[in-house]
Design a protein around this motif. Structure first.
Motif, PDB file in Angstrom:
ATOM      1  N   PRO A  84     -39.742   8.096  21.111  1.00  0.00           N
ATOM      2  CA  PRO A  84     -40.101   7.927  19.694  1.00  0.00           C
ATOM      3  C   PRO A  84     -41.380   8.683  19.353  1.00  0.00           C
ATOM      4  CG  PRO A  84     -40.526   5.918  20.920  1.00  0.00           C
ATOM      5  CD  PRO A  84     -39.915   6.874  21.879  1.00  0.00           C
ATOM      6  N   VAL A  85     -41.368   9.325  18.201  1.00  0.00           N
ATOM      7  CA  VAL A  85     -42.578  10.008  17.730  1.00  0.00           C
ATOM      8  C   VAL A  85     -42.892   9.546  16.311  1.00  0.00           C
ATOM      9  CG1 VAL A  85     -42.459  12.090  19.119  1.00  0.00           C
ATOM     10  CG2 VAL A  85     -41.178  11.969  17.008  1.00  0.00           C
ATOM     11  N   GLY A  86     -44.150   9.694  15.937  1.00  0.00           N
ATOM     12  CA  GLY A  86     -44.553   9.338  14.578  1.00  0.00           C
ATOM     13  C   GLY A  86     -43.977  10.345  13.591  1.00  0.00           C
ATOM     14  N   LYS A  87     -43.404   9.811  12.514  1.00  0.00           N
ATOM     15  CA  LYS A  87     -42.785  10.714  11.543  1.00  0.00           C
ATOM     16  C   LYS A  87     -43.495  10.684  10.193  1.00  0.00           C
ATOM     17  CE  LYS A  87     -38.422   9.597  13.634  1.00  0.00           C
ATOM     18  NZ  LYS A  87     -37.624   8.370  13.559  1.00  0.00           N
ATOM     19  N   GLY A  88     -44.504   9.860  10.090  1.00  0.00           N
ATOM     20  CA  GLY A  88     -45.177   9.753   8.804  1.00  0.00           C
ATOM     21  C   GLY A  88     -44.291   9.132   7.741  1.00  0.00           C
ATOM     22  N   GLN A  89     -43.627   8.033   8.080  1.00  0.00           N
ATOM     23  CA  GLN A  89     -42.673   7.427   7.153  1.00  0.00           C
ATOM     24  C   GLN A  89     -43.327   6.902   5.893  1.00  0.00           C
ATOM     25  OE1 GLN A  89     -39.910   4.622   9.003  1.00  0.00           O
ATOM     26  NE2 GLN A  89     -40.236   5.713  10.893  1.00  0.00           N
ATOM     27  N   PHE A  90     -44.569   6.414   6.027  1.00  0.00           N
ATOM     28  CA  PHE A  90     -45.216   5.815   4.859  1.00  0.00           C
ATOM     29  C   PHE A  90     -46.514   6.514   4.493  1.00  0.00           C
ATOM     30  CE2 PHE A  90     -42.637   2.552   6.828  1.00  0.00           C
ATOM     31  CZ  PHE A  90     -41.835   2.209   5.766  1.00  0.00           C
ATOM     32  N   GLY A  91     -46.844   7.555   5.219  1.00  0.00           N
ATOM     33  CA  GLY A  91     -48.069   8.283   4.910  1.00  0.00           C
ATOM     34  C   GLY A  91     -47.999   9.612   5.623  1.00  0.00           C
ATOM     35  N   ALA A  92     -49.146  10.122   6.024  1.00  0.00           N
ATOM     36  CA  ALA A  92     -49.135  11.383   6.761  1.00  0.00           C
ATOM     37  C   ALA A  92     -48.796  11.116   8.225  1.00  0.00           C
ATOM     38  CB  ALA A  92     -50.500  12.040   6.648  1.00  0.00           C
ATOM     39  N   VAL A  93     -48.312  12.146   8.916  1.00  0.00           N
ATOM     40  CA  VAL A  93     -48.024  12.000  10.345  1.00  0.00           C
ATOM     41  C   VAL A  93     -49.335  11.806  11.096  1.00  0.00           C
ATOM     42  CG1 VAL A  93     -47.057  13.129  12.367  1.00  0.00           C
ATOM     43  CG2 VAL A  93     -45.999  13.457  10.145  1.00  0.00           C
ATOM     44  N   GLY A  94     -49.355  10.801  11.992  1.00  0.00           N
ATOM     45  CA  GLY A  94     -50.544  10.584  12.802  1.00  0.00           C
ATOM     46  C   GLY A  94     -51.502   9.564  12.229  1.00  0.00           C
ATOM     47  N   ASP A  95     -51.037   8.732  11.306  1.00  0.00           N
ATOM     48  CA  ASP A  95     -51.923   7.664  10.838  1.00  0.00           C
ATOM     49  C   ASP A  95     -51.780   6.440  11.748  1.00  0.00           C
ATOM     50  OD1 ASP A  95     -49.475   6.837  10.104  1.00  0.00           O
ATOM     51  OD2 ASP A  95     -49.825   6.754   7.956  1.00  0.00           O
ATOM     52  N   CYS A  96     -52.566   5.409  11.447  1.00  0.00           N
ATOM     53  CA  CYS A  96     -52.586   4.240  12.329  1.00  0.00           C
ATOM     54  C   CYS A  96     -51.217   3.585  12.415  1.00  0.00           C
ATOM     55  CB  CYS A  96     -53.612   3.227  11.823  1.00  0.00           C
ATOM     56  SG  CYS A  96     -55.283   3.746  12.119  1.00  0.00           S
ATOM     57  N   TRP A  97     -50.485   3.583  11.294  1.00  0.00           N
ATOM     58  CA  TRP A  97     -49.181   2.927  11.315  1.00  0.00           C
ATOM     59  C   TRP A  97     -48.225   3.635  12.262  1.00  0.00           C
ATOM     60  CZ3 TRP A  97     -44.041   3.782  10.334  1.00  0.00           C
ATOM     61  CH2 TRP A  97     -43.240   2.636  10.239  1.00  0.00           C
ATOM     62  N   ASP A  98     -48.302   4.959  12.308  1.00  0.00           N
ATOM     63  CA  ASP A  98     -47.420   5.715  13.200  1.00  0.00           C
ATOM     64  C   ASP A  98     -47.652   5.343  14.655  1.00  0.00           C
ATOM     65  OD1 ASP A  98     -45.882   7.056  11.461  1.00  0.00           O
ATOM     66  OD2 ASP A  98     -46.990   8.937  11.521  1.00  0.00           O
ATOM     67  N   ARG A  99     -48.917   5.164  15.018  1.00  0.00           N
ATOM     68  CA  ARG A  99     -49.207   4.817  16.408  1.00  0.00           C
ATOM     69  C   ARG A  99     -48.675   3.427  16.738  1.00  0.00           C
ATOM     70  NH1 ARG A  99     -53.636   8.174  15.255  1.00  0.00           N
ATOM     71  NH2 ARG A  99     -54.882   6.576  14.280  1.00  0.00           N
ATOM     72  N   PHE A 100     -48.776   2.534  15.759  1.00  0.00           N
ATOM     73  CA  PHE A 100     -48.226   1.189  15.963  1.00  0.00           C
ATOM     74  C   PHE A 100     -46.707   1.267  16.111  1.00  0.00           C
ATOM     75  CE2 PHE A 100     -46.439  -2.787  14.491  1.00  0.00           C
ATOM     76  CZ  PHE A 100     -47.231  -3.723  15.098  1.00  0.00           C
ATOM     77  N   TYR A 101     -46.096   2.060  15.229  1.00  0.00           N
ATOM     78  CA  TYR A 101     -44.636   2.194  15.217  1.00  0.00           C
ATOM     79  C   TYR A 101     -44.130   2.744  16.550  1.00  0.00           C
ATOM     80  CZ  TYR A 101     -40.312   4.739  14.174  1.00  0.00           C
ATOM     81  OH  TYR A 101     -39.061   5.257  14.218  1.00  0.00           O
ATOM     82  N   VAL A 102     -44.825   3.762  17.087  1.00  0.00           N
ATOM     83  CA  VAL A 102     -44.399   4.353  18.353  1.00  0.00           C
ATOM     84  C   VAL A 102     -44.395   3.299  19.448  1.00  0.00           C
ATOM     85  CG1 VAL A 102     -45.145   5.939  20.157  1.00  0.00           C
ATOM     86  CG2 VAL A 102     -45.054   6.710  17.822  1.00  0.00           C
ATOM     87  N   ARG A 103     -45.411   2.448  19.471  1.00  0.00           N
ATOM     88  CA  ARG A 103     -45.469   1.431  20.527  1.00  0.00           C
ATOM     89  C   ARG A 103     -44.328   0.440  20.402  1.00  0.00           C
ATOM     90  NH1 ARG A 103     -50.902   2.268  20.045  1.00  0.00           N
ATOM     91  NH2 ARG A 103     -51.653   3.334  21.878  1.00  0.00           N
ATOM     92  N   SER A 104     -44.069   0.003  19.168  1.00  0.00           N
ATOM     93  CA  SER A 104     -43.028  -1.014  19.027  1.00  0.00           C
ATOM     94  C   SER A 104     -41.662  -0.411  19.334  1.00  0.00           C
ATOM     95  CB  SER A 104     -43.064  -1.653  17.638  1.00  0.00           C
ATOM     96  OG  SER A 104     -42.539  -0.782  16.688  1.00  0.00           O
ATOM     97  N   GLU A 105     -41.469   0.897  19.042  1.00  0.00           N
ATOM     98  CA  GLU A 105     -40.196   1.536  19.400  1.00  0.00           C
ATOM     99  C   GLU A 105     -40.084   1.708  20.912  1.00  0.00           C
ATOM    100  OE1 GLU A 105     -37.481   2.653  17.399  1.00  0.00           O
ATOM    101  OE2 GLU A 105     -38.504   1.215  16.118  1.00  0.00           O
ATOM    102  N   GLU A 106     -41.228   2.011  21.549  1.00  0.00           N
ATOM    103  CA  GLU A 106     -41.198   2.220  22.994  1.00  0.00           C
ATOM    104  C   GLU A 106     -40.779   0.974  23.748  1.00  0.00           C
ATOM    105  OE1 GLU A 106     -44.621   3.871  24.911  1.00  0.00           O
ATOM    106  OE2 GLU A 106     -44.381   5.733  23.826  1.00  0.00           O
ATOM    107  N   CYS A 107     -41.115  -0.182  23.188  1.00  0.00           N
ATOM    108  CA  CYS A 107     -40.694  -1.432  23.827  1.00  0.00           C
ATOM    109  C   CYS A 107     -39.178  -1.484  23.906  1.00  0.00           C
ATOM    110  CB  CYS A 107     -41.204  -2.628  23.043  1.00  0.00           C
ATOM    111  SG  CYS A 107     -42.948  -2.870  23.193  1.00  0.00           S
TER     112      CYS A 107
END
Lengths: 181, 379, 190
Positions: B253-276
């Protein structure tokens, strides 16, 4: 898990007797009753400072988490040293941190208690040969309870808390503070 | 937030000290913040409050005897540090690890990755101000702790991997228990997504906060989920193919910037939850395949005396990204030098550069989104 | 690209005085390495990063190693390229008495903290570094602990650094090895 938690036996000198004539006079030893009440209250509201240093901090979190549930013993986490009674040193104490721990301890109000959790804070533990680790938190501040383990299980920390409660229940706070009785 | 303009009227700067004791779950960190009210002009991290001289101790331990210390390099995901040290020594001595041991390594590591990410996403939610997800995460973590305890006898500092293999085989019935739990866990993560990941308030709070572009992330040496959060699709398990990870199918999983720019705090959170979820998939495949390999094959052929000469650098994809171990042997029982390269250390380096213009509360979100762990920074 | 191909490429570009001493013995050096003259390292690394066929965009690790017998401190650089997926290891040999070399902060930003750590623990001076302070140890610490001849002080701000061994302190007599072996056997007999 030791003894009875919330309802400890009243102190020996306190035998609540109704006088024989059927009246309603309660003869008690006042300062012992007050002591008992104070201790009962304090023992069941030991607020600990939320302070994790190393590996043991994770176990401390798990103890406060769903299965250990420290709060059922009345121990709630507090963010500030000024409003907490119990200082749980959870983890390895380095020299750089040691000076801060001393300062935090000095900020806590009396009566205060210290649990040293885990081998590292008990005596340096694994890190005997480390150049930057303090070999035991008791070289900096006085410790009430040592919990062994690397890291101790949540149950061990709970036992430590119960030991602190026992210690509080046997205290004579009034005598110490005001010299009464 | 970077477009906040500093004018001369706002010259009432104050220096604020955050930490080392602070009610957060990332260990002992300290920031010296120069702020203008709520807006940070500069946040200088001060680390080293948990510097335990692990690298120096390595110079007086034997090679197998150093294994318990590696647990303490990263206590939230200790299995990876174990594996990293073991692979470094194996590379140095040219030892081959039996297949079953490698499968056990993968299983234990992926369990540990879930456990570590549980702490990461739970603690991040708690730092932002939501307490419930933390309790949910800890509840699942307790199950994993139980499994790992059955496997190796410890809840946190495992000391499970050995140079050349692993120390114990799975207990009887263990694989079925883990399978049942994984089957339950993957749907639970979807529930977790509904609770917090796609929560409107949570998105509003984290989207567009502290954006790190892919180029910056590479430049600053960010690794693992932090790098992937910035949109760089790179995973050591896929791209380097160490251990037996090539046997399994899983997505990166990579950050796609679904709700903002790519590489924001939400993207990092999202990557972790997908990795689980992906780790769950790897676990299912590994548990299904492990019985193809004979049971008594746990440790490879070791030399009688472990006195290697030379040097080797090995890498594993830990829960906090690329973890490296560099070991130099000089023909003695003790290594001449051992060094750990960890993900949190480099992640902390970028904070000073990223902080100007952030709000104070966003700094906490930034630290939490990096999932830094104090011993990994300080060692 | 293999490390020896990169070595040859660099040697052609910078000459044998700057890039030399290739080690690639598969029995000893699992990651082949070569030396760079310390004062040229910034140019070499800038080339490694910006040249399209090399494209080293990731500085993995900076390690300092102390060799008191050779009177050397060696700084080791592990580099990796995300795009090309190749690795290279560089070493810079410094004088132990006066270890100094130029910084790489301008090439890779991540060098900032790694060099600070190297300065803190080994005392290597990186010239041109914007903020060369101690990173892990307190500011008033004396000495550089990862050097082999580092000796621990007796106390730090009044905190003693040694804890007496309780077995010696309280004169505890431990059971002898044979006795403990027998004790271990007994339950098996029963």
């Amino acid at each position: 898990m030791s003894s009875n938690l919330n309802l400890m036996a009243p102190p020996k000198g306190w035998d609540a007797k109704y006088s024989d004539d059927g009246g309603s006079v309660l003869s008690t030893n006042t300062d012992q009753v007050i002591n008992w009440m104070l201790n009962w209250g304090r023992a069941n509201s030991v607020w600990y400072m939320l302070f994790g240093l190393a590996c043991c901090a994770i176990e401390l979190m798990q103890t406060g988490g769903p299965r250990g549930d420290l709060e059922r013993f009345g121990a709630a986490p507090r963010p500030s040293p000024r409003s907490s009674d119990l200082f749980i040193i959870a983890g390895t104490l380095t020299y750089k941190m040691g000076l801060r721990v001393k300062r935090l301890y000095d900020q806590m109000a009396e009566p205060r208690f210290v649990i040293s959790m885990g081998s590292c804070s008990n005596c340096g533990g694994l890190f005997q040969y480390a150049y930057s680790v303090c070999k035991g938190v008791d070289q900096i501040i006085p410790v009430d309870i040592y919990v062994p383990g690397c890291p101790p299980r949540p149950e061990a920390l709970l036992e430590g808390l119960l030991k602190i409660q026992d210690k509080i229940k046997n205290e004579k706070y009034l005598q110490k503070r005001y010299g009464v009785g | 937030m970077s477009d906040v303009i500093f004018t001369n009227e706002m010259d009432e700067e104050m220096t604020l000290n955050m930490g080392p004791h602070h009610p957060s779950t990332h260990g002992v960190l300290r920031f010296i913040i120069q702020s203008d009210g709520e807006i940070i002009r500069k946040a200088v991290p001060d680390v080293g409050y948990l510097h335990r001289s692990i690298e120096k101790i390595g110079e007086r331990c034997t090679y197998p005897g150093y294994m318990p210390y590696t647990d303490r390099v990263d206590y939230v995901a200790a299995m990876f540090a174990n594996e990293c040290w073991a692979t470094a020594c194996e590379k140095l001595m040219g030892i081959e690890v039996p297949k079953r041991a490698q499968y056990l390594r993968v299983i234990s590591c992926e369990l540990n990755r879930i456990a570590s990410h549980m702490i990461a996403i739970g603690a991040m939610a708690m730092d932002i101000g939501a307490t419930t997800p933390f309790m949910w995460a800890l509840r699942e973590r307790e199950y994993i702790n139980d499994f790992i305890e059955e496997l190796c006898g410890a809840r946190l500092t495992y000391n499970y991997h050995r140079i050349g293999g692993v120390s114990f085989d799975m207990p009887k019935g263990w694989a079925d228990k883990v399978k049942t739990w994984v089957d339950k866990f993957v749907p639970l993560m979807e529930e977790f997504d509904r609770l917090i990941t796609y929560n409107e308030i949570y998105i509003q709070r984290l989207a567009n906060v502290a954006i790190i572009t892919g180029k910056e992330a590479k430049d600053w040496g960010l690794v693992g989920p932090n790098l992937r959060g910035s949109g760089v699709k790179w995973d050591l398990r896929k791209d380097d193919g160490y251990s037996v990870y090539s046997d399994f199918e899983f997505a990166v999983p990579v950050g796609k910037g679904q709700f903002g720019a790519v590489g924001d705090c939400w993207d990092r959170f999202y990557v972790r939850s997908e990795e689980c979820k992906e780790s769950g998939k790897i676990l299912q495949q590994a548990l299904a395949k492990i019985d193809e390999h004979p049971e008594d094959d746990l440790v490879g052929k070791l030399p009688k005396k472990i006195k290697p000469e030379g040097e080797a650098y090995s890498r594993v994809e830990s829960a906090r990204g690329d973890m490296g171990c560099y070991v130099i042997g000089k023909g003695a029982e003790e290594p001449y030098r051992c060094r750990f390269r960890t993900g949190s250390f480099t992640a902390m380096g970028i904070i000073e550069a990223k902080s100007p213009g952030l709000f104070l509360a966003d700094l906490v979100a930034l630290i939490a989104s990096f999932d830094v762990v104090a011993p990994e920074i300080d060692r | 690209m293999t490390p020896d191909a990169i070595f040859k490429l660099l040697q052609e570009k910078f000459g044998t005085e700057t890039v030399f001493d290739f080690h690639g013995d598969p029995a000893r050096d699992k990651d082949p390495w070569f030396q760079i003259a310390p004062w040229e390292i910034e140019n070499v690394c800038e080339h490694l990063r910006s040249e399209k066929s090399l494209d080293f965009d990731y500085l993995e690790c900076i390690t300092g190693v102390d060799y008191p017998d050779d009177k050397r401190i060696v700084v080791v650089y592990h580099l990796y390229s995300y795009g090309k997926k190749h690795r290279v290891v560089l070493k810079a040999y410094l004088e132990r008495e006066d270890p100094a070399m130029p910084t790489l902060v301008n090439v890779w930003s991540t060098a900032n903290w790694q060099e600070r750590e190297c300065f803190d623990l080994l005392g290597v001076l990186f010239e041109g570094h914007p903020d060369l302070r101690r990173l892990l140890l307190p500011d008033d610490w004396e000495g550089h602990p990862l050097r082999k001849d580092y000796e621990e002080k007796e106390d730090y701000h009044g905190i003693p650094t040694i804890r007496p061994n309780p077995i010696e302190l309280f004169k505890i007599t431990l059971p002898s090895k044979e006795a403990s072996k027998e004790a271990a056997k007994e339950p098996a007999k029963a």
